[in-house]
Design an enzyme around this catalytic site. Sequence first.
Site, mmCIF file in Angstrom:
data_model
loop_
_atom_site.group_PDB
_atom_site.id
_atom_site.type_symbol
_atom_site.label_atom_id
_atom_site.label_comp_id
_atom_site.label_asym_id
_atom_site.label_seq_id
_atom_site.Cartn_x
_atom_site.Cartn_y
_atom_site.Cartn_z
ATOM 1 N N CYS A 18 -2.037 8.368 4.389
ATOM 2 C CA CYS A 18 -2.084 7.962 2.981
ATOM 3 C C CYS A 18 -3.371 8.469 2.333
ATOM 4 O O CYS A 18 -3.406 8.782 1.150
ATOM 5 C CB CYS A 18 -2.014 6.438 2.856
ATOM 6 N N GLU A 31 0.879 -1.176 0.000
ATOM 7 C CA GLU A 31 0.000 0.000 0.000
ATOM 8 C C GLU A 31 0.907 1.214 0.000
ATOM 9 O O GLU A 31 1.738 1.385 0.896
ATOM 10 C CB GLU A 31 -0.909 -0.030 1.235
#
Length: 590
Positions: A203, A169
């Site tokens: 993120c 990720e």
Amino acid sequence: DMMEARMAVLMALIIREAGKSCANAVGEVREAVDFLRYYAAQVERSFTNETHRPLGCVVCISPWNFPLAIFTGQVAAALAAGNAVLAKPAEETPLIAAKAVAMLLEAGVPHGVLHLLPGPGASVGHALVKDRRANGVMFTGSTEVARLIQRELAARTNPDGKPVPLVAETGGQNALVADSSALPEQVVGDVLQSAFDSAGQRCSALRVLCLQDDIADEVLARLNEALTELSLGRPDELATDVGPVISAEAMKTIAGYIDAMRAAGHAVTQLPVPDGCAHGTFVPPTVIEINAVAELSGEVFGPVLHVLRFRRDRLERLIDEINGTGYALTFGLHTRIDETIERVTRRIAAGNVYVNRNIIGAVVGVQPFGGHGLSGTGPKAGGPLYLHRLLSAVSDPPFAGAGRQVASAARLWLDRLTASGSRAVAICDEIIRMSPLGMVQELPGPVGERNRYLLRPRGDVLCVAVTPFGLEVQISAALATGNRAIVDGSSPLSVLHALPVELAEHISMARSRAHVRFDAVLLEGDGDVQRQLAGELAARPGPIVVMQAIASDALAEGRERYRLEWLLKERSISINTAAAGGNASLMSIG
């Protein structure tokens, strides 16, 4: 239970070591607990040692921005799937990781299957990734480091002859679009949370606010005014809204970017730094006006928000420009027009889509989190497919036969195989029946919010085969999951002879794969062939492409099948149904 009981201890470490606010520290402990409970429940419900085989030893490399939640989530998933774990936390936050591991061991996790290995990524992380005994890697961090890990793993295979799985990720260039029907006060509140919570070090944080020009002046004026209400300061003080960034190096990088944008003529609005923050690593919340998405060169990991104006007739083009960044993590939309919601959510590529709410704070099991493209490989953390990527074998694939649609091209392909007398007919028919294409689940959530989880085609699947049978099975898998099949020029091309026009739209041939774009790879082969192709994929620019490989004899004898869920991408759509003045469906509850 232990984490919940000792929340104060964990909070103190998170605040001191990672610079998180009190509220963020509470949220982090809660998320870590959610991961533990979610993966445990998933295993108890459906996993057995006879049907689910672990990879072996999994390396977990976690980031500093969620030093407890992501660290615990990775470790919990790997352990739940039956693997031993080598946990390498970010070098900035080893104390939080040490406390989490100590609690896991105290709770009963055997010492022999969980090991903490703190240290720099360049030495400790690299040593773990390149070790042949590592059967899988979980990584959250930058796209550049994920590519380095991919290249290292490409040079070898696991003992079962399969590629070493990488679950990565890697961040995003996240946008929120607000049209003229949006409620300005709600947009401003959600933007402040999305862009500046955790000092923008998420993120999922909002990086680009796109305002329809009819409301841009009003919303921007309100936003700049609301900015002055944010409190920049020590993270252990309850009044603090925005704390420090992680390091002096990060502060210098972000400040240098802001100075460069100001020097380039962009309008910059920035909070002053209070006297009490003069000696810390503080970057004040900053708003920078830009004219195009293309002006952004990469993700700025801090409290920096870009604002872009657009005309209504350019909405679809704007969505294409956002998709064109290559990132596909989170996206927000503020509108009261149902048709706009349908049109934009269908077109945007992001893995997590939020409508009329903020775009941060994904909840485990409610908004499974993760993207694709430059934002990662999938599967989504806190979602139903995550544990399956940490297995070497599973007898009952997830969502088999749960699809809501059958791709017409797959039916045409089955008819063609039947007419030719191919021995792949039965397998193709089974693949179509087992495909989860079009699967939609309504996930639980609070009143006034709707959360949907969907599986959609990845796009283009490269098929590399050595036998006609192998190629027929690969094309079946690609078409049954709604993708297009790109046949590599080295494959037995006789399978494509006299392809009807209806199928030619879905199946094409590439004489050289070097310059062809694709989103997944199916390989018939093992050993040197597999390693060579894995090396080629690792050397390609752009997103990390996941490859599945099966040896010819295993495919022909029916001992192995391609995992159809790997050919689909997950999407999570969260809609605040109470945002546009009320939710009519709530009136029927009484």
